[in-house]
Design a protein around this motif. Structure first.
Motif, PDB file in Angstrom:
ATOM      1  N   GLY A  59       0.769  12.129  41.376  1.00 28.61           N
ATOM      2  CA  GLY A  59       0.078  11.570  42.536  1.00 28.61           C
ATOM      3  C   GLY A  59      -0.643  10.283  42.256  1.00 28.61           C
ATOM      4  N   GLU A  60      -0.910  10.002  40.988  1.00 29.00           N
ATOM      5  CA  GLU A  60      -1.591   8.752  40.642  1.00 29.00           C
ATOM      6  C   GLU A  60      -0.694   7.536  40.804  1.00 29.00           C
ATOM      7  OE1 GLU A  60      -2.941   9.227  36.686  1.00 29.00           O
ATOM      8  OE2 GLU A  60      -4.509  10.691  37.191  1.00 29.00           O
ATOM      9  N   LEU A  61       0.620   7.780  40.960  1.00 22.44           N
ATOM     10  CA  LEU A  61       1.554   6.667  41.065  1.00 22.44           C
ATOM     11  C   LEU A  61       2.016   6.405  42.505  1.00 22.44           C
ATOM     12  CD1 LEU A  61       3.788   7.208  37.915  1.00 22.44           C
ATOM     13  CD2 LEU A  61       1.847   5.662  38.234  1.00 22.44           C
ATOM     14  N   ILE A  62       1.301   6.978  43.467  1.00 25.85           N
ATOM     15  CA  ILE A  62       1.637   6.759  44.873  1.00 25.85           C
ATOM     16  C   ILE A  62       0.359   6.601  45.672  1.00 25.85           C
ATOM     17  CG2 ILE A  62       1.688   9.209  45.535  1.00 25.85           C
ATOM     18  CD1 ILE A  62       4.221   8.529  47.197  1.00 25.85           C
ATOM     19  N   GLU A  63       0.428   5.801  46.721  1.00 27.21           N
ATOM     20  CA  GLU A  63      -0.736   5.605  47.570  1.00 27.21           C
ATOM     21  C   GLU A  63      -0.306   5.567  49.031  1.00 27.21           C
ATOM     22  OE1 GLU A  63      -2.491   2.080  46.059  1.00 27.21           O
ATOM     23  OE2 GLU A  63      -0.657   0.890  46.247  1.00 27.21           O
ATOM     24  N   GLU A  64      -1.201   6.019  49.898  1.00 27.37           N
ATOM     25  CA  GLU A  64      -0.940   6.004  51.335  1.00 27.37           C
ATOM     26  C   GLU A  64      -1.484   4.726  51.937  1.00 27.37           C
ATOM     27  OE1 GLU A  64      -1.376   9.024  55.185  1.00 27.37           O
ATOM     28  OE2 GLU A  64      -2.232   9.556  53.231  1.00 27.37           O
ATOM     29  N   VAL A  65      -0.718   4.117  52.824  1.00 27.83           N
ATOM     30  CA  VAL A  65      -1.128   2.863  53.439  1.00 27.83           C
ATOM     31  C   VAL A  65      -1.262   3.022  54.945  1.00 27.83           C
ATOM     32  CG1 VAL A  65      -0.089   1.455  51.632  1.00 27.83           C
ATOM     33  CG2 VAL A  65       1.277   2.087  53.615  1.00 27.83           C
ATOM     34  N   GLY A  82       8.406   8.424  58.206  1.00 24.98           N
ATOM     35  CA  GLY A  82       7.231   8.961  57.530  1.00 24.98           C
ATOM     36  C   GLY A  82       7.105   8.516  56.085  1.00 24.98           C
ATOM     37  N   PHE A  83       8.229   8.239  55.445  1.00 26.90           N
ATOM     38  CA  PHE A  83       8.181   7.785  54.047  1.00 26.90           C
ATOM     39  C   PHE A  83       7.557   6.394  53.921  1.00 26.90           C
ATOM     40  CE2 PHE A  83      11.171  11.238  53.676  1.00 26.90           C
ATOM     41  CZ  PHE A  83      10.962  11.732  52.399  1.00 26.90           C
ATOM     42  N   ASP A  84       7.559   5.642  55.036  1.00 30.64           N
ATOM     43  CA  ASP A  84       6.974   4.293  54.995  1.00 30.64           C
ATOM     44  C   ASP A  84       5.454   4.317  54.877  1.00 30.64           C
ATOM     45  OD1 ASP A  84       9.465   3.143  55.195  1.00 30.64           O
ATOM     46  OD2 ASP A  84       9.397   2.944  57.383  1.00 30.64           O
ATOM     47  N   ARG A  85       4.864   5.493  55.071  1.00 30.29           N
ATOM     48  CA  ARG A  85       3.405   5.602  54.941  1.00 30.29           C
ATOM     49  C   ARG A  85       2.960   5.513  53.490  1.00 30.29           C
ATOM     50  NH1 ARG A  85       1.823  11.183  57.386  1.00 30.29           N
ATOM     51  NH2 ARG A  85      -0.109  10.577  56.342  1.00 30.29           N
ATOM     52  N   TYR A  86       3.889   5.622  52.575  1.00 35.83           N
ATOM     53  CA  TYR A  86       3.539   5.703  51.161  1.00 35.83           C
ATOM     54  C   TYR A  86       4.123   4.534  50.375  1.00 35.83           C
ATOM     55  CZ  TYR A  86       2.392  10.458  52.576  1.00 35.83           C
ATOM     56  OH  TYR A  86       1.869  11.541  53.228  1.00 35.83           O
ATOM     57  N   ARG A  87       3.387   4.103  49.371  1.00 39.48           N
ATOM     58  CA  ARG A  87       3.829   3.033  48.490  1.00 39.48           C
ATOM     59  C   ARG A  87       3.725   3.496  47.038  1.00 39.48           C
ATOM     60  NH1 ARG A  87       5.226   1.634  52.683  1.00 39.48           N
ATOM     61  NH2 ARG A  87       4.891  -0.342  53.805  1.00 39.48           N
TER      62      ARG A  87
END
Length: 385
Positions: A379-385, A46-51
């Motif tokens: 939250g501005e330093l992470i994005e969902e891919v 699940g952590f791979d969903r985020y960058r």
């Protein structure tokens, strides 16, 4: 592990060491999950969903990973999670974990079902620890355990609420761990033949093999089968938030509720008096096919805001995962399997090295993201891919 990989570094490295050194039934107990183990896998994946976002040309000459966790001044946003029977994975395992946690300035959480009693763990470090408890049917036992923990110096209670009944952990049936018939006994005996180091370190030198915190309430403390029968009889499917309100009236220290996965339950925990909640699916060991903990974290953190501290466990395998959890709203994380793998594979030094590597990864990630303090990870330093 290849003979050319001399120094274990990652959680996977320590997992391979643990698999080589532990009897199969013990390795499966810590490594496995419920049913088909889909949630167990999703927790990690699940952590791979985020960058994370990398930013440059910022002054990061003063990176600081420290924070406060339930009043504990921690060197990084991490706690060693409670793990049942940790003392079966290395000699007096709970004391080893507590000493490593103390050396790295992070909290250690003692499980109700630990081999070492809370007094032994506190004596090993001379510092307060956290204590994890379930709601048992016998409320007098609950009160007795709380008084015992408080007397030992515990100031934070981690109360697990996602275990009204135990999950179906099929590996434990398959490898004979839960069996008492002749076939199961022969299977476990055969598995032990391949673990001579464990036999000497734990089976012989690690006695007594009792659930230390329950030794005063189980008729025969030398019989682990009687412990299992007692615990099985104490699972209370009738527990509601009213019981947590009662708990709040008798426990004077910090209270963190472990095992919430939905916004409504997190809000109910706060209403019942919790000082913190842990977003957790019990490491994928309870209900299979539920969402990963990291997928549930953002909504819960947003809903609770500044009302209480939000933590997460299940699936954290490196410092990058920790930073992602912070960016999604967590105050800190708890790790269970990672520290057990490290301890089983390389002893107390393994846990020390693992924690040191976690902190190094967190610090490096922060510098490359252009931040110096944990509160700058938003939250501005992470994005969902």
């Amino acid at each position: 592990m290849s003979i050319f990989n001399v120094n274990p570094v990652t959680v996977d490295d320590y997992r391979r060491l643990a698999r080589r050194r532990l009897p199969r039934f013990l390795f499966d107990y810590i490594d496995g999950g419920a049913n088909a183990e889909q949630t167990l896998a999703d927790n990690v994946n699940g952590f791979d969903r985020y960058r994370l976002k990398q930013r440059v040309m910022r002054n990061v000459d003063d990176v600081d990973t420290s924070t406060t966790l339930a009043g504990f001044e921690a060197a990084m946003p991490m706690t060693l999670a409670p793990v049942g029977m940790a003392g079966m994975f290395a000699r007096r395992g709970e004391t080893l974990g507590a000493r490593a946690a103390n050396a790295n300035r992070v909290p250690f959480t003692c499980s109700t079902l630990g081999i070492c009693p809370v007094e032994e763990i506190v004596q090993a470090t001379g510092k307060p620890i956290w204590f994890q408890l379930y709601m048992l049917r016998d409320r007098e036992v609950v009160q007795s355990l709380l008084k015992r923990a408080e007397a030992a110096g515990v100031n934070t209670l981690v109360f697990t609420v996602d275990l009204p009944v135990p999950g179906k952990r099929l590996r434990d049936f398959r490898n004979g761990m839960l069996g008492t018939n002749l076939c199961s006994k022969l299977s476990k005996a055969a598995q032990l033949l391949y673990s001579p180091r464990w036999i000497m370190d734990v089976a012989i030198k690690g006695k007594p093999h009792v659930i230390g915190n329950l030794s005063e309430v189980v008729p025969n403390p030398d019989d682990l089968n009687e412990y299992k029968a007692f615990i099985d009889s104490q699972f209370d499917a009738s527990v509601t938030w009213k019981d947590i309100e009662w708990l709040r009236t008798i426990w004077p220290g910090k209270l963190i509720i472990k095992g919430v996965m939905e916004v409504g339950d997190a809000q109910a925990a706060v209403a019942a008096g919790a000082d913190g909640v842990i977003v957790s699916n019990h490491g994928g060991r309870q209900l299979d096919s539920v969402s990963s903990s990291i997928a549930k974290l953002p909504a819960i953190a947003k809903a609770l805001g500044d009302q209480t501290e939000v933590y997460i466990d299940s699936g954290i395998r490196n410092g990058i995962d920790v930073v992602k959890a912070i960016a999604l709203g967590a105050r800190g994380v708890l790790i269970g399997r990672p520290w057990i793998y490290a301890m089983a594979g390389a002893g107390e030094q393994g846990v020390n090295d693992l924690l040191n590597n976690f902190q190094s990864e967190i610090r490096t990630a922060m510098a490359l993201m252009g931040v110096n303090r944990l509160e700058e990870i938003t939250g501005e330093l992470i994005e969902e891919v």
